[in-house]
Design an enzyme around this catalytic site. Structure first.
Site, mmCIF file in Angstrom:
data_model
loop_
_atom_site.group_PDB
_atom_site.id
_atom_site.type_symbol
_atom_site.label_atom_id
_atom_site.label_comp_id
_atom_site.label_asym_id
_atom_site.label_seq_id
_atom_site.Cartn_x
_atom_site.Cartn_y
_atom_site.Cartn_z
ATOM 1 C CB SER A 189 -3.443 -9.742 -12.909
ATOM 2 O OG SER A 189 -3.071 -9.297 -14.208
ATOM 3 N NE ARG A 213 5.779 1.034 -6.473
ATOM 4 C CZ ARG A 213 6.795 0.580 -7.114
ATOM 5 N NH1 ARG A 213 7.884 1.345 -7.106
ATOM 6 N NH2 ARG A 213 7.016 -0.146 -7.956
ATOM 7 C CG ASN A 267 -2.420 -3.695 -3.870
ATOM 8 O OD1 ASN A 267 -3.034 -3.609 -5.080
ATOM 9 N ND2 ASN A 267 -1.158 -3.241 -3.523
ATOM 10 C CE1 TYR A 297 1.887 -9.403 -11.940
ATOM 11 C CE2 TYR A 297 0.775 -9.671 -13.653
ATOM 12 C CZ TYR A 297 0.832 -8.840 -12.434
ATOM 13 O OH TYR A 297 0.042 -8.143 -12.108
ATOM 14 C CB ALA A 332 -0.929 0.068 1.248
ATOM 15 C CB ILE A 365 -4.000 -0.002 -13.174
ATOM 16 C CG1 ILE A 365 -5.396 -1.207 -13.125
ATOM 17 C CG2 ILE A 365 -4.221 0.964 -12.079
ATOM 18 C CD1 ILE A 365 -6.413 -0.713 -13.692
#
Ligand code: NAP
Length: 252
Positions: A143, A12, A88, A156, A10, A189
């Site tokens: 994602s 950034r 996150n 990923y 959290a 994003i």
């Protein structure tokens, strides 16, 4: 009484947007990140000043077992309770390499944070929720890469496909404890993570990658998180919310 949310990564990007939004809705926030304690404390002081909530910084690496254990214990003790976990924190490969060239080191790094870290932090908080018997919410930031194959960052994609299963597993396990579990699946994003591939996605968005012709912003994800932890989708668990301007719709 104000509720408390723990948000990882959290410091950034999307995570910073999430704590900002939750604090604006009067949640107390536990901000977990890797940045320095000075920077984290400054971010929390600003959140507390702007929104009149309790905000505390925890420098913790979610891929470390001891950090995870200390994190959950400290947050529960400092705030008196924990009501929501937002998983996150996530990393992209340090070097994008074709899957025929990908190294085990890169695989271990990405999977260690995105999949293993997310799973075991959810386990620690899941145990806490089960013991506390007061419900709770877990939101995983997955994602679009859970289903879209990118051969230059396979580790990923695999890690995020795994996060999709973490969401289902915890939804099933935690239902008897009154804990709802969701996955938010961002598209493209604008954050420091994607700043290195800005030109590529500017072009793809201009060519119609997303139905809504723009980048997503951290606040787009944060609004969806706020809705979920607030309980607005209360009769729903284990579900995926796509927040990607419609890019998940396959088209001919
Ligand atoms: P970001 O700009 O790179 O921010 C991620 C934050 O997480 C950074 O502050 C980072 O710290 C921190 N972090 C990394 N590893 C950590 C660890 N082991 N423990 C604790 N904190 C850690 O990324 P973002 O774009 O905001 O992405 C946030 C989440 O959304 C990730 O899970 C990502 O996979 C997902 N996502 C992003 C996009 C997108 O387009 N941006 C799309 C789909 C999904 P450091 O800076 O020190 O590494």
């Amino acid at each position: 009484m104000a509720k408390t949310a723990l948000v990882t990564g959290a410091g950034r990007g999307i995570g910073a947007g999430i704590v900002e939004k939750l604090a604006s809705e009067k949640w107390n926030v536990a901000v977990c990140d890797l940045k320095s304690v000075e920077e984290g404390n400054a971010q929390c002081a600003e959140l507390a000043r702007k929104y009149g909530v309790e905000a505390r910084y925890y420098r913790a690496d979610i891929s470390s077992a001891s950090d995870r254990e200390n994190l959950v214990k400290s947050v529960a003790a400092d705030f008196g309770a924990l009501d929501a976990l937002v998983n996150n924190a996530g990393v992209a490969p340090k070097v994008r390499a074709d899957i025929l060239e990908m190294t085990e080191e890169s695989f271990d790094f990405v999977v260690g944070v995105n999949l293993k870290g997310t799973f075991f932090l959810s386990q620690a908080v899941g145990r806490y929720f089960a013991e506390r018997k007061a419900g709770g919410v877990i939101v995983n930031i997955g994602s679009c890469s859970a289903t879209v194959a990118s051969i230059s960052r396979g580790e990923y994609c695999m890690s995020k496909a795994g996060v999709a299963m973490i969401t289902k597993l915890f939804a099933v396990r935690m239902a008897e404890c009154g804990v709802n579990v969701y996955e938010i699946r961002p598209g493209v994003i604008s954050t420091p993570m994607t700043s290195v591939v800005k030109a590529k996605y500017d072009k793809l968005i201009a060519e119609g990658l997303t139905l809504q012709p723009r980048w997503g912003y951290p606040e787009d994800i944060a609004k969806a998180v706020a809705m979920l932890v607030r309980g607005d989708l209360g009769y729903s668990t284990g579900q995926v919310i796509n927040v990607g301007g419609g890019m998940d719709i396959a088209r001919l």
